[in-house]
Structure formats: structure tokens, C-alpha cells
Scaffold this active site. Structure first.
Site, PDB file in Angstrom:
ATOM      1  N   HIS B 170       0.818  -1.211   0.000  1.00 31.97           N
ATOM      2  CA  HIS B 170       0.000   0.000   0.000  1.00 31.97           C
ATOM      3  C   HIS B 170       0.846   1.251   0.000  1.00 31.97           C
ATOM      4  CE1 HIS B 170      -1.750  -3.367   2.262  1.00 31.97           C
ATOM      5  NE2 HIS B 170      -2.703  -3.223   1.376  1.00 31.97           N
TER       6      HIS B 170
HETATM    7  S1  FES Z   1       1.975  -0.496   3.172  1.00 36.25           S
HETATM    8 FE1  FES Z   1       0.396  -1.862   3.686  1.00 36.25          FE
HETATM    9  S2  FES Z   1       1.513  -3.565   4.304  1.00 36.25           S
HETATM   10 FE2  FES Z   1       3.060  -2.181   3.875  1.00 36.25          FE
END
Ligand code: FES
Lengths: 428, 205
Positions: B170
């Protein structure tokens, strides 16, 4: 709607049985003589289809459990063995895996049907809520089941989802360790996920029983949203709806079989053919297609806890939907404005699914030039998703002017004698 | 007359023996129920053998400058990185007050230590008696959990805005000290308890 029972035992045995365990009477009243609105269209066949889906999953699942080994060193190989060595293992596993997708396909049709025809409104609030409970259980079962093959997506999907609970302050950490049975997703996790995956379908079957019970008290809603007023509005369930449902089930099975035989892996993810590796995360982790919209909602929020709350909220809001929609008119067939917003809602759900499948920074095809990436798309659609329930439906009830409705279900089907009958009243 | 009414219990005002039995049974059920449920909840927690998982020893002698290895400690992957001078420099050259997470998240230090690079590096590791370790080596070593503090993915080495770790799941960016700088992850990558047991071995746990 359920009146006095019309069942009359004829033989000596059925009389004897009826006086002791009136189970045939229950079946007769529920699925043979049960009075059902005469105008149900094919959108109403998904209940029957879903029952079949549940049975397929339970039967194939019991068989697969005979060959599957829930251990991190053997799980992946045992699934491959089912595919290659177990007699008809390829078929049964394919039915089970495709079946999960088909189950969700059908449940989404069923849910959107309910949303369009206002099936959640009084007196069917509990019926709707039980349905949302089933949906939640289905998602839990699907998630747990997806972990069992112990491929890369299994492992990392499990990692990401269990870590979601870690977002809750204070209790988050202990709860995730409790769930894992260790310091990370591991063998203990796989074992308990297998156990729970086996349990949940039976819970679903139980809630389905309640769902049908709650359906049989007020009876079916129908495309007009008008309550049944007389016998002429209804038909006995058998043979009218057993045949209609049966026909729909056969059509559904054709699609089902197409995937099973010709495209069994299309709905899965290729990374799940790589054995789980705790040291390497796949470049793009995505859930199964049916959970993508919620994944997009999760990612729409830059804050961990906020994202988790919003994602759970997206499902939680369905529980209170019966009290958010203020309109007196059930069916959107007679709600000219609501119909448009509902159409956008479907588009928003599909769009969220798309956004969930892509990397957040990827520009949206066609819109990239004006700086729209999938993160932004996901955010806009998330806002619409919630606005639909929290703003649009509550306000529409007051401002919308419903169009004219037929006086009864019978009239909607057969036309009224007083009015010149419209040449072809839609038969649905 | 009053005698008779009292003895019929439930109909009178006075609590009867039946009321007492009723309440006592209910109480016993509630307490007994709670004691019975607890084992069924607690069995899900990490078992004794899992908790007893031994520590992990890392051979640091063969680690080149700028090299990174991943080891498993307590079921979880951990990065062990011998950073270049430039990377240490970049990590020190940061305004702590501006960090998203100002806590060092170092189990050698406990809560509340500021997230300076010294507080995150192997400078905080204990040194076993009689072992001699160069300060420069200690300062260059960084050991952190390899699970992104967002949802647990393993970040990619040498990527992201800070040239250290980037979590593809993410989009979380970590700097050369393993501190979260941008993205949804809430905390710095945690630093496990460490001891230099010899000049070439670092023990985690
Ligand atoms: S940014 Fe979501 S798990 Fe690393």
C-alpha cells in the site's frame, strides 16, 4: 401470509408420522403449497440458486478435506496431489474453487435484487439482516478457504487481513497473536483456519434456515413492492416456482460448468501457484475478485485504523439500511430518482472492484491525463458508496415523487378491467 | 395464616428457599461458565513451544558494507543490514520532530526513546562480557522486523523515496533507519532485543 396448513396425510404411515413429527407438513407448507406472489421475475431465482451453491460447497468440501493436509510443509503439495493424483480430484477441487466465485456472483445478484425492489423494508428488516449475516459468514469462509492451499496469495492475504485487526488500539496486538497462535501467520494459523473453514458452512446453513423462516412469515416481496392482498395475487410455490427456479438453476449451472471445465483458474490468482514464502511479498497483493471493492475502500483512507473502520463500516451499514431508506415506496420501479442513484451505485461498486485490483498509483486508463489514479478513483467511489446509504436514500424519501403504482399484484400482471389494459404489461 | 404464606415462598414477600436455590444456581452457572469458557479461548494463544522459540544468531563477519540479509527470528523475517557511511549519514540527518513516528520502537530501550538513528542501530545492542566491537560497525548495523507495520508485507530493499525500503502493498516508504516516512504504515519497523555474543555474532532475542 402463511395461513392454516392445507396438508392432509393420506397413507397410514404419513398419518402416523404427522401425529409425531410433522416434518412432511412443514415441507408441504414451505415449498409446495406456499403462496407466492405471481409476478416474481428471474431476479427472484437466486435464492434457490444460492441454496444449491451452498450444498455444492459443503459436499465438495467434505470430499476435499479427506485429501487435504493442513500443515505448512504439506498443504501446498497436498492440493497439487488432489489436482494430479486423486481420482477426479481435479474435478472436485475445481468445482469447489469455482463454486466459491459462483456463490458470490449469485449472492451479489440476490443482494442487488433486494436493494432494487426494497426487500429490506418493513416487515422484512430481520430477513434482510439475517441475509447480511450470511454474507458476512460467506466472506469469512471464503477468506479462510483461500488460505488453505498455502500459496503466496494465501499466505500474504492471510497476513494482510489478520494484520487489519492489529489496527485497533491496545487490544489489536494481543488479538492478532491470539488469532495466529504464534508471532506470525504460521502452522498454528493454518490449522485453525482449516477447522473454522469446515465449521462456517454449517453455521451458514443454520442461518439460511432462519432466513427462510423469516421469509415465510411476511412472504416474498415482489417487483411491485405491493403486499399480497388476496389469493388472486399468489400462486402455489409448486409447480410454478419450483419449475421457474429449476430452470434458472440449470442455466446457472451451465455457466458454472463452463468455468469448471474450460477456465477453472480464471477467477483465481496465478501467484497462488507459488508456494507460500514468508520472506518475499508478491508485488501486488489482491484479494479474490468478490472482495475487491472492500479492499479499495480500505486503501482509500491514508490512516490504518481509519481504513479498517471504513471497510467494516461498508458492510456494517447494510445492517441499518432498513432504517436509512425513508421512502414509503418499496420498489424502485416506481421511484424515478432512486432508480438513477441505484444505477450509479452499481457502477460505483464495480468501479471500486476495479480500483481494488490495481496499484493505487496507476493512472486510470483514459483519465490519467487529468491526473486521476486508482487511489483517487477509489476515494471518489467510496464517498459515493457511503453517500448512497447515508445521504441519498434518507433524503430521497422526502423529496422524491413516486410514479403511479398498480392497485394490486394481480393488476400489475393481468391489467385492470376498469382501465384500458396496456397492450403488453410486462409479465414480470 | 401468616405462617402458611411465608412457606409458600414465591407468592409471599419474603425470599424463600426456592429463591435462594434459584439465585445460587444462576450464580454458579455464570461463574462456572466463565471458568469453562476461558480455556477454550486461551487455547488459541501461542503455545508453550511457540513461546519458547529459541533466539536466532546472525553471523555478521561476512556481511559486506551495503549488504543486507533476511533472517527468521520468532517466526518473522528480520532485516539485518550493514549500512554504508552515506546511509548512516542520511539517517542521522533527520529532524526527529518531523517524523510520523517519533518513538525508537526498539526493544532494547523500551517505550518513549526518541527515534534517533543511534537509538535504532545496533549501538543499542548489549555486548557480552569480554567482546570487543568497533563503534563504527555497531553504528552501521541495523536490525529490524521485515514486516511492514501497516499490514505486514515485506518491504522491498533499495526502493522508495528514501532509497531504503518500500512496501509495495500500500505504498509505505521507510528510510535508511527503518523509520516510516510516508504512507499508511503507522510505526517504525521494530528493533528486536540484540546481544553481540562475539566479535562476529549478533544474537537476536
Ligand atoms: S503499506 Fe500496507 S503492508 Fe506495507
Amino acid at each position: 401470509m402463511s395461513g392454516p396448513s392445507t396438508y392432509e396425510p393420506k397413507t397410514g404411515f404419513t398419518k402416523w408420522l404427522d401425529a409425531r413429527l410433522p416434518i412432511v407438513r412443514l415441507g408441504w407448507d414451505s415449498f409446495v403449497d406456499f403462496p407466492t406472489p405471481r409476478n416474481l421475475n428471474y431476479w427472484y431465482t437466486f435464492g434457490g440458486i444460492l441454496t444449491v451453491c451452498l450444498m455444492i460447497q459443503i459436499i465438495t468440501g467434505i470430499v476435499l478435506a479427506m485429501h487435504y493436509v493442513p500443515h505448512i510443509d504439506h498443504a501446498f503439495a497436498s492440493v497439487q496431489r488432489i489436482d494430479r493424483d486423486v481420482n477426479y480430484g481435479w474435478l472436485i477441487r475445481s468445482i469447489h474453487a469455482v463454486g466459491a466465485s459462483m456463490f458470490f456472483l449469485a449472492v451479489y445478484m440476490h443482494i442487488f435484487r433486494g436493494l432494487y425492489y426494497g426487500s429490506y423494508k418493513a416487515p422484512r428488516e430481520l430477513l434482510w439482516i439475517l441475509g447480511v449475516v450470511i454474507y458476512l459468514l460467506m466472506m469469512a469462509a471464503a477468506f479462510l478457504g483461500y488460505v488453505l492451499p498455502w500459496g503466496q496469495m494465501s499466505y500474504w492475504g492471510a497476513m494482510v487481513i489478520t494484520n487489519l485487526l492489529g489496527a485497533f488500539p491496545l487490544v489489536g496486538g494481543p488479538i492478532t497473536e491470539w488469532l495466529w497462535g504464534g508471532f506470525s501467520v504460521g502452522n498454528a494459523t493454518l490449522n485453525r483456519f482449516f477447522s473454522l473453514h469446515y465449521l462456517i458452512p454449517f453455521l451458514i446453513a443454520g442461518v439460511v434456515g432462519l432466513h427462510i423462516w423469516a421469509l415465510h412469515v411476511p412472504g416474498n416481496n415482489n417487483p411491485t413492492g405491493i403486499e399480497v392482498k388476496s389469493n388472486r395475487d399468489t400462486l402455489p410455490f409448486h409447480p410454478y416456482y419450483t419449475s421457474k427456479d429449476g430452470f434458472a438453476i440449470v442455466l446457472f449451472m451451465v455457466i458454472f460448468a463452463f468455468f469448471v471445465f474450460y477456465w477453472p483458474d480464471a477467477l483465481g490468482h496465478s501467484d497462488n501457484f507459488i508456494p507460500a514464502d514468508p520472506l518475499v511479498t508478491p508485488a501486488l497483493i489482491v484479494p479474490e475478485w468478490y472482495l475487491l471493492p472492500f479492499y479499495a475502500i480500505l486503501r482509500a483512507v491514508p490512516d490504518k485504523l481509519g481504513g479498517v473502520l471504513l471497510m467494516f463500516g461498508a458492510i456494517g451499514i447494510l445492517f441499518v439500511l432498513p432504517w436509512l431508506d425513508t421512502s414509503k415506496v418499496r420498489s424502485m420501479r416506481y421511484r424515478p430518482l432512486a432508480r438513477w442513484f441505484f444505477g450509479f451505485f452499481i457502477v460505483a461498486c464495480l468501479g471500486l472492484g476495479w480500483a481494488g485490483a490495481e496499484l493505487p498509483d496507476t493512472p486510470v486508463p483514459g483519465l490519467g491525463a487529468i491526473g486521476v489514479d486508482f487511489l483517487l478513483l477509489g476515494r471518489v467511489l467510496t464517498i459515493y458508496y457511503f453517500a448512497y446509504f447515508l445521504v441519498i436514500l434518507p433524503i430521497l424519501g422526502f423529496v422524491e415523487k413516486p410514479s403511479e403504482r398498480p392497485a394490486s399484484i394481480e393488476e400489475s400482471v393481468l391489467g385492470s378491467k376498469s382501465k384500458p389494459a396496456p397492450a403488453a404489461v410486462p409479465a414480470e | 395464616m401468616t405462617e402458611a404464606v411465608e412457606n409458600t415462598g414465591a407468592h409471599g414477600q419474603e425470599p424463600s428457599r426456592r429463591d435462594f436455590i434459584y439465585i445460587a444456581t444462576g450464580g454458579a452457572l455464570a461463574v462456572g461458565g466463565a471458568f469453562t469458557i476461558w480455556p477454550f479461548i486461551d487455547q488459541m494463544n501461542p503455545a508453550a513451544d511457540t513461546l519458547a522459540l529459541a533466539s536466532t544468531e546472525v553471523n555478521i563477519a561476512e556481511l559486506e558494507e551495503g549488504q543486507e540479509i533476511t533472517v527468521i527470528y520468532r517466526e518473522r523475517p528480520h532485516f539485518v543490514r550493514r549500512r554504508t557511511a552515506a546511509e548512516v549519514e542520511a539517517a542521522r540527518d533527520v529532524n526527529i520532530a518531523a517524523l510520523p513516528d517519533r518513538d525508537a520502537r526498539n526493544f532494547n530501550l523500551g517505550d518513549g526513546a526518541p527515534a534517533t538513528d543511534e537509538n535504532r542501530s545496533a549501538m543499542t545492542a548489549e555486548i557480552a562480557e569480554g567482546v570487543e566491537i568497533e563503534d563504527a560497525l555497531r553504528a552501521s548495523l541495523l536490525v529490524t522486523s521485515a514486516n511492514c507495520t501497516h499490514l505486514g508485507c515485506v518491504p522491498t530493499e533499495g526502493a522508495g523515496d528514501y532509497g531504503a525500503w518500500f512496501c509495495p502493498c500500500h505504498g509505505s516508504h521507510y528510510d535508511t533507519s527503518g523509520r516510516i516516512r510516508r504512507g499508511p504504515a503507522p510505526e517504525n519497523l521494530s528493533v528486536p532485543v540484540m546481544t553481540f555474543t562475539s566479535a562476529s555474532v549478533l544474537r537476536l532475542g
